[in-house]
Design a protein around this motif. Structure first.
Motif, PDB file in Angstrom:
ATOM      1  N   PHE A  12      46.791 -23.557  -0.413  1.00  0.00           N
ATOM      2  CA  PHE A  12      47.309 -22.212  -0.674  1.00  0.00           C
ATOM      3  C   PHE A  12      48.207 -22.207  -1.902  1.00  0.00           C
ATOM      4  O   PHE A  12      48.099 -21.322  -2.755  1.00  0.00           O
ATOM      5  N   ILE A  13      49.090 -23.192  -2.015  1.00  0.00           N
ATOM      6  CA  ILE A  13      49.964 -23.288  -3.196  1.00  0.00           C
ATOM      7  C   ILE A  13      49.128 -23.499  -4.454  1.00  0.00           C
ATOM      8  O   ILE A  13      49.393 -22.891  -5.496  1.00  0.00           O
TER       9      ILE A  13
ATOM     10  N   LYS B 102      47.489 -17.538 -11.334  1.00  0.00           N
ATOM     11  CA  LYS B 102      48.440 -17.155 -12.380  1.00  0.00           C
ATOM     12  C   LYS B 102      47.900 -17.473 -13.780  1.00  0.00           C
ATOM     13  O   LYS B 102      48.482 -17.074 -14.767  1.00  0.00           O
ATOM     14  N   ILE B 103      46.787 -18.205 -13.842  1.00  0.00           N
ATOM     15  CA  ILE B 103      46.189 -18.554 -15.130  1.00  0.00           C
ATOM     16  C   ILE B 103      45.586 -17.305 -15.761  1.00  0.00           C
ATOM     17  O   ILE B 103      44.871 -16.549 -15.121  1.00  0.00           O
ATOM     18  N   LYS B 104      45.896 -17.109 -17.017  1.00  0.00           N
ATOM     19  CA  LYS B 104      45.367 -15.956 -17.753  1.00  0.00           C
ATOM     20  C   LYS B 104      44.159 -16.402 -18.576  1.00  0.00           C
ATOM     21  O   LYS B 104      43.995 -17.556 -18.899  1.00  0.00           O
ATOM     22  N   GLY B 105      43.320 -15.488 -18.894  1.00  0.00           N
ATOM     23  CA  GLY B 105      42.155 -15.780 -19.717  1.00  0.00           C
ATOM     24  C   GLY B 105      40.882 -15.362 -19.026  1.00  0.00           C
ATOM     25  O   GLY B 105      40.735 -15.521 -17.811  1.00  0.00           O
TER      26      GLY B 105
ATOM     27  N   ILE C  70      36.923 -19.493 -11.836  1.00  0.00           N
ATOM     28  CA  ILE C  70      37.637 -19.718 -10.569  1.00  0.00           C
ATOM     29  C   ILE C  70      36.894 -19.127  -9.368  1.00  0.00           C
ATOM     30  O   ILE C  70      36.730 -19.805  -8.355  1.00  0.00           O
ATOM     31  N   PRO C  71      36.396 -17.881  -9.409  1.00  0.00           N
ATOM     32  CA  PRO C  71      35.648 -17.367  -8.234  1.00  0.00           C
ATOM     33  C   PRO C  71      34.354 -18.132  -7.949  1.00  0.00           C
ATOM     34  O   PRO C  71      33.990 -18.325  -6.783  1.00  0.00           O
ATOM     35  N   VAL C  72      33.662 -18.570  -8.999  1.00  0.00           N
ATOM     36  CA  VAL C  72      32.424 -19.324  -8.792  1.00  0.00           C
ATOM     37  C   VAL C  72      32.731 -20.631  -8.064  1.00  0.00           C
ATOM     38  O   VAL C  72      32.071 -20.984  -7.079  1.00  0.00           O
TER      39      VAL C  72
END
Length: 143
Positions: A73-74, A81-84, A91-93
């Motif tokens: 979870f952490i 929080k990663i932007k781009g 990340i979702p894949v």
């Protein structure tokens, strides 16, 4: 809510696939089981009945599940929080792939082996042996 469910399912996959685990080898007067779990003892690999059976220790299993759920979870919160644009698409894949892997591994883990449920691994030592049994712990990357 999605992050919590993802963390629980992924943690279940991590503890059932046992990539990171401790192997507890005990000095028995006769042959006895080897215990596995990270960081708590959650199962034994052998049983007195046949090779496709084992014992799951409830306190160790639930302790490992809670610990790995918090860790994942952490990690998920930090990754969100990663932007781009590229990171937000990757990340979702990977999340769906990890969830599918976790469900498959957990299904095989619970379905293929005849597990018996015990509260704690200390019951095994107390019920069968009168003296204290010394156990050595070694880290395994893949069981």
């Amino acid at each position: 809510m999605k992050k919590i469910i993802f963390s629980i399912i992924t943690a279940l996959g991590c503890i059932t696939d046992e990539f990171f685990t401790f192997k507890y080898v005990c000095d028995y007067p006769e042959h006895g089981p080897e215990f596995y779990g990270f960081p708590f003892v959650q199962e034994t690999n052998t049983s007195w009945i046949f090779s496709m059976s084992g014992e799951i220790y409830l306190f160790g299993f639930l302790g490992n599940l809670v610990l790995w759920t918090l860790f994942i979870f952490i990690l998920v919160v930090c990754l969100h929080k990663i932007k781009g644009k590229l990171a937000q698409k990757i990340i979702p894949v990977f999340g769906w792939l990890i969830m599918a892997w976790s469900i498959l591994v957990s299904f095989v883990y619970f379905g293929a082996i005849d597990w018996r449920l015990k509260y704690t691994h200390d019951d095994f030592k107390i019920n069968y042996y009168q003296s204290y049994i010394a156990c050595e712990r070694e880290f395994l990357w893949i069981k």
